[in-house]
Design an enzyme around this catalytic site. Structure first.
Site, PDB file in Angstrom:
ATOM      1  N   HIS A   1     -23.963 -36.189  13.308  1.00 32.34           N
ATOM      2  CA  HIS A   1     -25.247 -36.617  12.746  1.00 32.34           C
ATOM      3  C   HIS A   1     -26.358 -35.883  13.502  1.00 32.34           C
ATOM      4  O   HIS A   1     -26.240 -35.669  14.716  1.00 32.34           O
ATOM      5  CB  HIS A   1     -25.479 -38.123  12.965  1.00 32.34           C
ATOM      6  CG  HIS A   1     -24.836 -39.029  11.962  1.00 32.34           C
ATOM      7  ND1 HIS A   1     -24.247 -40.222  12.324  1.00 32.34           N
ATOM      8  CD2 HIS A   1     -24.730 -38.947  10.610  1.00 32.34           C
ATOM      9  CE1 HIS A   1     -23.789 -40.828  11.233  1.00 32.34           C
ATOM     10  NE2 HIS A   1     -24.055 -40.068  10.190  1.00 32.34           N
TER      11      HIS A   1
ATOM     12  N   CYS B   1     -28.609 -44.519  17.248  1.00 35.54           N
ATOM     13  CA  CYS B   1     -27.769 -44.981  16.125  1.00 35.54           C
ATOM     14  C   CYS B   1     -27.986 -46.463  15.845  1.00 35.54           C
ATOM     15  O   CYS B   1     -27.823 -46.918  14.711  1.00 35.54           O
ATOM     16  CB  CYS B   1     -26.295 -44.770  16.441  1.00 35.54           C
ATOM     17  SG  CYS B   1     -25.837 -43.070  16.717  1.00 35.54           S
TER      18      CYS B   1
HETATM   19  N1  ARG Z   1     -18.858 -44.878  13.587  1.00 36.64           N
HETATM   20  C1  ARG Z   1     -20.097 -44.487  12.989  1.00 36.64           C
HETATM   21  C2  ARG Z   1     -19.849 -43.337  12.009  1.00 36.64           C
HETATM   22  O1  ARG Z   1     -19.067 -42.486  12.312  1.00 36.64           O
HETATM   23  C3  ARG Z   1     -21.102 -44.100  14.021  1.00 36.64           C
HETATM   24  C4  ARG Z   1     -22.462 -43.839  13.459  1.00 36.64           C
HETATM   25  C5  ARG Z   1     -23.443 -43.324  14.467  1.00 36.64           C
HETATM   26  N2  ARG Z   1     -24.748 -43.305  13.953  1.00 36.64           N
HETATM   27  C6  ARG Z   1     -25.654 -42.354  14.119  1.00 36.64           C
HETATM   28  N3  ARG Z   1     -26.856 -42.537  13.668  1.00 36.64           N
HETATM   29  N4  ARG Z   1     -25.372 -41.215  14.694  1.00 36.64           N
HETATM   30  O2  ARG Z   1     -20.410 -43.273  10.949  1.00 36.64           O
END
Ligand code: ARG
Length: 286
Positions: free
Chosen positions: A181, A279
Site C-alpha cells: 500500500h 493503517c
Molecule cells: N492485512 C491487511 C491487508 O493486507 C493490512 C492492511 C494495512 N493497511 C494499510 N493501510 N496499509 O489488507
C-alpha cells in the site's frame, strides 16, 4: 552568549511546524487475528494475541485523543479481522467519501460497512466502480493526491477519484510486495499547500515513480530500509506531531532534525497483519 543548534537545513528556510486539528476514524481490533494471508507480513500459522492488539491500539487511540484530535469509532464486525485497518475503508475529502472496493474477497464486506458509517455520519458517499483500498493507496498532499498502484488499488480508480474529487491524482507504482500500500512507503509529514513535505522509501517504487517523487519533493526525508521494515513510514502527522512506530529510531531522529515532534507507539501485534499506525487511521475531511 548564544548557542547554535546545528540542523541540516539553512536557518530560516524551514517552516515552523504547527499542528493542525485532525478528525479521524478508527476501529477497535476486537476481532483481530491472522487467519488468511494477503500480504507477506501475514502468517496464519503464527499465533496472534487479540488482547495485546487491543491494548496497543488503545495507546494509539489515547495518543490521538491527547493530541486533541476528534476520534470517531466504527463498530468492528466479527469475521472481518482486518477491519482494524481503517485507512482502507475509503478516502474522504471535502465531505465526500469515496468508498473502498477491496482486491481480496476476504476484505470485500468491509467496503459497504465503511460506506454505511460515512452515510450515517453525513458524508456524501460515492460508491466505487474501480478496485481501490482507500487511504491505504491515496494520500492528500497539498491540493493533489498521491495514488499507489501495483498490488491493490487499480490505476482506473485513480481516474475515478480524480473525477469525483476534481483534484490532480498522481499515479505511483509500487514494486515491493512488502510495501503493498502507498501508506507503507510514503508518509505525508506536512500536507499544507505551499509547504508540502513527505518521507519515503525509494526502493518501494519503480524508476519512473521515484523520478516523480524526486521532482515534486526535492527536500523529502529518505527513510532507510530498516525503519521501513518496521513500517516506520506508516505514520500519522498533524504537521507537527508525528505518531510513528517506536522501533523506527533513525526516522525518529530525522523527524526531530526537521523540527517535528515524533511520538513512538508499539503496534507489534498489528504488524503481524501487515499494518501500523497509519493503517489504523482514516482521516475525515469535511
Ligand atoms: N492485512 C491487511 C491487508 O493486507 C493490512 C492492511 C494495512 N493497511 C494499510 N493501510 N496499509 O489488507
Amino acid at each position: 552568549m548564544s548557542s547554535v543548534i546545528q540542523t541540516d537545513e539553512q536557518p530560516g528556510t524551514r517552516p515552523e511546524r504547527r499542528p493542525a486539528g485532525r478528525s479521524v476514524l478508527m476501529c477497535r481490533p476486537e476481532h483481530f487475528s491472522v487467519v488468511y494471508r494477503i500480504n507477506p507480513w501475514m502468517d496464519p500459522a503464527q499465533p496472534t494475541d487479540t488482547s495485546l492488539a487491543l491494548e496497543q491500539w488503545q495507546v494509539l487511540h489515547d495518543t490521538y485523543v491527547g493530541l486533541g484530535y476528534d476520534v470517531r469509532l466504527i463498530d468492528p464486525i466479527a469475521g472481518l479481522p482486518d477491519m482494524v485497518y481503517a485507512a482502507n475503508g475509503g478516502f474522504v475529502i471535502d465531505g465526500v467519501a469515496y468508498g473502498a472496493k477491496f482486491t481480496h474477497a476476504e476484505r470485500q464486506p468491509e467496503g459497504p460497512a465503511y460506506m454505511d458509517w460515512f452515510r450515517e455520519a453525513g458524508f456524501d458517499v460515492q460508491v466505487p466502480e474501480e478496485v481501490n483500498e482507500g487511504e491505504g493507496d491515496f494520500l492528500l498532499v497539498g491540493d493533489g493526491i498521491l495514488a499507489g498502484t501495483g498490488f491493490r488499488s487499480h490505476s482506473l480508480s485513480h481516474e475515478e477519484l480524480a473525477r469525483i474529487s476534481g483534484r490532480e491524482v498522481v499515479t505511483l507504482r509500487l514494486v515491493n510486495p512488502s510495501f503493498y500500500h502507498l501508506d507503507t512507503a510514503v508518509a505525508v509529514l506536512d500536507g499544507t499547500p505551499g509547504q508540502e513535505h513527505i518521507a519515503y522509501l525509494p526502493s518501494a517504487f519503480d524508476e519512473a515513480s521515484v523520478g516523480v517523487l524526486q521532482e515534486r519533493f526535492p527536500d523529502a526525508i529518505i527513510v532507510n530500509e530498516t525503519d521501513a521494515a518496521v513500517l516506520g513510514l506508516n505514520s500519522f502527522s498533524d504537521g507537527c506531531n508525528v505518531v510513528i512506530a517506536a522501533r523506527a529510531t533513525d526516522f525518529e531522529r530525522q523527524l526531530r532534525e526537521h523540527g517535528y515532534n515524533p511520538i513512538g507507539v508499539d503496534l507489534s501485534e498489528l504488524l503481524l497483519g501487515g499494518g501500523g499506525v497509519k493503517c489504523c487511521t482514516l482521516e475525515l475531511r469535511r
